[in-house]
Design an enzyme around this catalytic site. Sequence first.
Site, PDB file in Angstrom:
ATOM      1  N   HIS A 101      -1.848  -1.016  -4.946  1.00  0.00           N
ATOM      2  CA  HIS A 101      -3.278  -0.975  -5.264  1.00  0.00           C
ATOM      3  C   HIS A 101      -3.738   0.468  -5.278  1.00  0.00           C
ATOM      4  CE1 HIS A 101      -4.917  -0.898  -0.826  1.00  0.00           C
ATOM      5  NE2 HIS A 101      -3.827  -0.183  -0.954  1.00  0.00           N
TER       6      HIS A 101
ATOM      7  N   SER B 220       0.827  -1.184   0.000  1.00  0.00           N
ATOM      8  CA  SER B 220       0.000   0.000   0.000  1.00  0.00           C
ATOM      9  C   SER B 220       0.877   1.256   0.000  1.00  0.00           C
ATOM     10  CB  SER B 220      -0.925  -0.064   1.225  1.00  0.00           C
ATOM     11  OG  SER B 220      -2.109   0.616   1.018  1.00  0.00           O
TER      12      SER B 220
END
Length: 257
Positions: A115, A92
């Site tokens: 992501h 992340s």
Amino acid sequence: MKSDQTYFQMNKKANNKAEIYIYGDIVSSKWDDSDVSATDFKKALDDFGDVSEIDVHINSSGGNVFAGHAIYNMLKMHKAKVNIYVDALAASIASVIAMSGDTIFMHKNSLLMIHNSWIMTMGNAKQLRETADLLDKTDKASNTSYLSKAKKLSEEELQQMLEAETWLTADEALEKGFVDEILEANEIAASISKEQYKLFRHVPESIEQDVDKITTIDDAKKNAMVETPKETMSKEEKDAREKIKKSCESLKIIMNF
């Protein structure tokens, strides 16, 4: 790993070299000793003074997108040579921070996850549309960080990887251009809280089957990795902070990446 290491620790190894350990969640406001805030990060960088090289060790499942971008920019703007080491996990927003390195290393058994950013919020239709626009902007900032390092990737391929929530092994990250060199495997467990784990959609099977191991480090490894944090708050202050934290959680306005 040094026995006196804490989850977030910065040490000056020599007059010209320093090291940073990001072994926790990236946050806007620090609640736990393992949390890494942009404010604490800047203070520690300033305390280093004039160093020519910084080693940054990462084992984090991510957290607050704005704090992460601030840390990324601090490292990119620093005049020292920045070496990034993905010790176990850079997921992340922690993967964006990893892109700040002049040289990026991954241990053979570590993982890099990218992501699109997400948010939990509430509001009317106009406010929700504005929130979606904000997410587009934060994604664009993160994508610039990825593409500035992984020059082999097209914007289209990167977008496909982000939408799919892509978990990369060290070999895959090297192939895509996210890292520069692969190091030997190590024994450090991936730092990922159960809360963060629930938010990810495609956690690799190797992690999913061993979730207890990665969310609860056994005592032997913990002693080898970190010192027991010293008690610095009174019970009254702890209770007050917990009440504020629960109140914030009840609003469901949290921005993570």
